[in-house]
Design a protein around this motif. Structure first.
Motif, PDB file in Angstrom:
ATOM      1  N   TYR A  81       0.827  -1.211   0.000  1.00  0.00           N
ATOM      2  CA  TYR A  81       0.000   0.000   0.000  1.00  0.00           C
ATOM      3  C   TYR A  81       0.865   1.266   0.000  1.00  0.00           C
ATOM      4  N   ASN A  82       2.148   1.108   0.134  1.00  0.00           N
ATOM      5  CA  ASN A  82       3.098   2.213   0.019  1.00  0.00           C
ATOM      6  C   ASN A  82       3.247   2.524  -1.475  1.00  0.00           C
ATOM      7  N   MET A  83       2.374   3.373  -1.980  1.00  0.00           N
ATOM      8  CA  MET A  83       2.281   3.598  -3.422  1.00  0.00           C
ATOM      9  C   MET A  83       3.475   4.404  -3.938  1.00  0.00           C
ATOM     10  N   TYR A  84       4.067   3.902  -5.023  1.00  0.00           N
ATOM     11  CA  TYR A  84       5.189   4.596  -5.641  1.00  0.00           C
ATOM     12  C   TYR A  84       4.670   5.595  -6.669  1.00  0.00           C
ATOM     13  N   ILE A  85       3.906   6.544  -6.158  1.00  0.00           N
ATOM     14  CA  ILE A  85       3.412   7.659  -6.957  1.00  0.00           C
ATOM     15  C   ILE A  85       3.698   8.941  -6.186  1.00  0.00           C
ATOM     16  N   CYS A  86       3.711  10.046  -6.880  1.00  0.00           N
ATOM     17  CA  CYS A  86       4.098  11.312  -6.269  1.00  0.00           C
ATOM     18  C   CYS A  86       2.907  12.068  -5.709  1.00  0.00           C
ATOM     19  N   ASP A  87       3.193  12.904  -4.730  1.00  0.00           N
ATOM     20  CA  ASP A  87       2.253  13.913  -4.270  1.00  0.00           C
ATOM     21  C   ASP A  87       2.379  15.101  -5.230  1.00  0.00           C
ATOM     22  N   GLU A  88       1.266  15.554  -5.764  1.00  0.00           N
ATOM     23  CA  GLU A  88       1.325  16.598  -6.791  1.00  0.00           C
ATOM     24  C   GLU A  88       1.803  17.931  -6.250  1.00  0.00           C
ATOM     25  N   GLU A  89       1.685  18.130  -4.940  1.00  0.00           N
ATOM     26  CA  GLU A  89       2.036  19.427  -4.366  1.00  0.00           C
ATOM     27  C   GLU A  89       3.440  19.457  -3.777  1.00  0.00           C
ATOM     28  N   TYR A  90       3.820  18.411  -3.041  1.00  0.00           N
ATOM     29  CA  TYR A  90       5.082  18.435  -2.309  1.00  0.00           C
ATOM     30  C   TYR A  90       5.896  17.168  -2.541  1.00  0.00           C
ATOM     31  N   PRO A  91       7.224  17.250  -2.439  1.00  0.00           N
ATOM     32  CA  PRO A  91       8.058  16.041  -2.451  1.00  0.00           C
ATOM     33  C   PRO A  91       7.644  15.091  -1.333  1.00  0.00           C
ATOM     34  N   LYS A  92       7.750  13.803  -1.602  1.00  0.00           N
ATOM     35  CA  LYS A  92       7.229  12.790  -0.687  1.00  0.00           C
ATOM     36  C   LYS A  92       8.352  11.876  -0.209  1.00  0.00           C
ATOM     37  N   HIS A  93       8.447  11.714   1.105  1.00  0.00           N
ATOM     38  CA  HIS A  93       9.419  10.795   1.685  1.00  0.00           C
ATOM     39  C   HIS A  93       8.724   9.457   1.911  1.00  0.00           C
ATOM     40  N   LEU A  94       9.155   8.437   1.173  1.00  0.00           N
ATOM     41  CA  LEU A  94       8.505   7.133   1.251  1.00  0.00           C
ATOM     42  C   LEU A  94       9.051   6.286   2.399  1.00  0.00           C
TER      43      LEU A  94
ATOM     44  N   GLY B 169      10.219  27.023  -0.898  1.00  0.00           N
ATOM     45  CA  GLY B 169       8.884  27.239  -0.367  1.00  0.00           C
ATOM     46  C   GLY B 169       7.991  26.015  -0.338  1.00  0.00           C
ATOM     47  N   MET B 170       8.577  24.825  -0.525  1.00  0.00           N
ATOM     48  CA  MET B 170       7.784  23.601  -0.433  1.00  0.00           C
ATOM     49  C   MET B 170       7.996  22.938   0.925  1.00  0.00           C
ATOM     50  N   SER B 171       7.157  21.971   1.223  1.00  0.00           N
ATOM     51  CA  SER B 171       7.289  21.157   2.417  1.00  0.00           C
ATOM     52  C   SER B 171       7.501  19.709   2.014  1.00  0.00           C
ATOM     53  N   ILE B 172       7.833  18.882   2.978  1.00  0.00           N
ATOM     54  CA  ILE B 172       7.981  17.446   2.748  1.00  0.00           C
ATOM     55  C   ILE B 172       6.745  16.737   3.277  1.00  0.00           C
ATOM     56  N   THR B 173       6.103  15.948   2.418  1.00  0.00           N
ATOM     57  CA  THR B 173       5.044  15.065   2.890  1.00  0.00           C
ATOM     58  C   THR B 173       5.656  13.703   3.144  1.00  0.00           C
ATOM     59  N   ARG B 174       5.116  12.974   4.117  1.00  0.00           N
ATOM     60  CA  ARG B 174       5.794  11.774   4.568  1.00  0.00           C
ATOM     61  C   ARG B 174       4.794  10.644   4.811  1.00  0.00           C
ATOM     62  N   ASN B 175       5.185   9.431   4.436  1.00  0.00           N
ATOM     63  CA  ASN B 175       4.362   8.271   4.751  1.00  0.00           C
ATOM     64  C   ASN B 175       4.195   8.124   6.257  1.00  0.00           C
ATOM     65  N   PRO B 176       3.018   7.695   6.728  1.00  0.00           N
ATOM     66  CA  PRO B 176       2.909   7.303   8.139  1.00  0.00           C
ATOM     67  C   PRO B 176       3.918   6.198   8.453  1.00  0.00           C
ATOM     68  N   LEU B 177       4.406   6.171   9.661  1.00  0.00           N
ATOM     69  CA  LEU B 177       5.427   5.195  10.020  1.00  0.00           C
ATOM     70  C   LEU B 177       4.945   3.759   9.836  1.00  0.00           C
ATOM     71  N   SER B 178       3.652   3.526  10.030  1.00  0.00           N
ATOM     72  CA  SER B 178       3.125   2.172   9.885  1.00  0.00           C
ATOM     73  C   SER B 178       3.081   1.728   8.434  1.00  0.00           C
ATOM     74  N   LEU B 179       3.184   2.677   7.497  1.00  0.00           N
ATOM     75  CA  LEU B 179       3.121   2.354   6.072  1.00  0.00           C
ATOM     76  C   LEU B 179       4.492   2.400   5.407  1.00  0.00           C
ATOM     77  N   GLY B 180       5.315   3.368   5.785  1.00  0.00           N
ATOM     78  CA  GLY B 180       6.603   3.575   5.121  1.00  0.00           C
ATOM     79  C   GLY B 180       7.710   2.712   5.680  1.00  0.00           C
ATOM     80  N   ARG B 181       7.437   1.431   5.908  1.00  0.00           N
ATOM     81  CA  ARG B 181       8.416   0.510   6.504  1.00  0.00           C
ATOM     82  C   ARG B 181       9.301  -0.120   5.424  1.00  0.00           C
ATOM     83  N   TYR B 182      10.614  -0.170   5.706  1.00  0.00           N
ATOM     84  CA  TYR B 182      11.601  -0.774   4.809  1.00  0.00           C
ATOM     85  C   TYR B 182      12.580  -1.598   5.625  1.00  0.00           C
ATOM     86  N   LYS B 183      13.026  -2.691   5.027  1.00  0.00           N
ATOM     87  CA  LYS B 183      14.122  -3.461   5.580  1.00  0.00           C
ATOM     88  C   LYS B 183      15.392  -3.129   4.819  1.00  0.00           C
TER      89      LYS B 183
END
Length: 354
Positions: A200-213, A269-283
């Motif tokens: 569910y960690n979608m590899y698509i962009c947020d149209e407004e802000y850079p996204k930290h996956l 002038g942009m912000s960073i949008t970020r996955n919730p910790l429960s979703l943006g999990r990586y090993k």
């Protein structure tokens, strides 16, 4: 009056303590996780003790030659399962990865065969001497992306020679070469040693802000190491990438470039949008520090100058020699000579910005 002064004093102490506590929570969890916990959200309570194989249900996608040209894929794929099983006990061979991903075309291209992919994503991986890590990542990443019904391609940017590794410059090269080949909606900058744990960690962009996956890596106990962190895996639209002038080209060795990118995002002038910790999990695939990727001792000096240098150091100053661009069975391999780091004549400063 004396009691009122005591009450006021206690109130101010309580207020300061509350603010410090809130900042500590932000530091450990990130704003996305905090505000979702306070106000709710659509992210379900994932159970990572119950995982599915990343190749589960891919056979349910039945080719439909008519729909593939006339009907968009649904915004939410019907075969997403959530938490995925990820193991690094054995390293798969390239032949095995190919056999498991027969519908991936040369160059690492894939398009759904039953509907028209509504998102076009380029995965860009900086690389040198990490072949086993690359095979492991490809084994998990291809089915992960197919499950999301994306039109995608994987670009591996290989640094030629033995000079000090430069991750950010390789990513700039990958972006430039990828944009020559397709009109991508999203650029995903992906470290070779990180594997996502939830489809569910979608590899698509947020149209407004850079996204930290990659907001929650096992390396950091599935928490955000610090509030401004933007490393590991991130997603930017081509427009966002150009607005920050891409990544810095002058960070040679390990460390600093991720914080430089985060600072560039704020400076425009942009912000960073970020996955919730429960979703943006990586090993993370465990490994020792690579030879030629030693710690960048100049990074704190460089970060102190980002406000002054970001407009001149990036995509508009990118200089390299393209040695080859070839379509391997599972990815497009880009090999580039990026030159050598400049000679350092002064000792680096000892202060730290972060």
């Amino acid at each position: 009056m004396f009691l009122s002064r005591i009450d006021r004093h206690n109130f101010l102490l309580l207020l300061c303590f509350s603010q410090l506590l809130f900042l500590l929570i932000l530091y450990r969890r990130g704003a996305a996780g905090v505000f979702q916990g306070l106000f709710g959200g659509s992210d379900p309570p994932w159970d990572y003790s119950k995982t599915q194989d990343v190749y589960t249900n891919l056979s349910l996608f039945v080719p439909d030659p008519e729909n593939v040209n006339t009907q968009y894929c649904p915004a939410k794929s019907p075969i997403l399962v959530g938490p995925l099983s990820v193991s690094f006990q054995t390293t798969p061979s390239l032949k095995k990865v190919q056999q498991k991903n027969r519908h991936v075309k040369p160059g690492g291209y894939f398009s759904p065969r039953h509907c028209f992919g509504r998102y076009r994503t380029a995965i860009i991986i900086p690389h040198r001497n990490r072949e086993s890590h690359l095979r492991t990542l490809l084994y998990y990443l291809h089915p992960f992306l197919q499950r999301q019904q994306l039109h995608y391609a994987v670009f591996v940017v290989h640094q030629a020679g033995n000079s000090t590794f430069n991750r950010a410059k390789l990513l700039n090269i990958g972006v430039r070469e990828a944009l020559k080949l397709d009109d991508w909606d999203c650029l995903v900058l992906h470290d070779v040693d990180l594997v996502p744990e939830n489809d569910y960690n979608m590899y698509i962009c947020d149209e407004e802000y850079p996204k930290h996956l990659a907001s929650a890596m096992d390396k950091f106990d599935y928490s955000l190491p610090y509030w401004k962190y933007f490393g590991g895996v991130s997603a930017l639209t081509p427009d966002q990438y150009m607005r920050i002038n891409g990544l810095p080209n002058n960070y040679w060795g390990w460390g600093g470039e991720d914080d430089d990118i985060a600072m560039r995002i704020r400076l425009v002038g942009m912000s960073i949008t970020r996955n919730p910790l429960s979703l943006g999990r990586y090993k993370m695939i465990s490994h020792s520090r690579d030879s030629g990727n030693e710690e960048n001792s100049r990074r704190y000096d460089q970060l102190g100058n980002t406000r002054r240098t970001w407009r001149e150091d990036g995509m508009n100053s990118l200089d390299f020699k393209l040695i080859s661009r070839t379509r391997a069975p599972l990815y497009t391999n880009i090999t580039a000579d990026i030159g050598d780091p400049p000679l350092v004549t002064e000792a680096p400063a000892r202060w730290k910005l972060f």
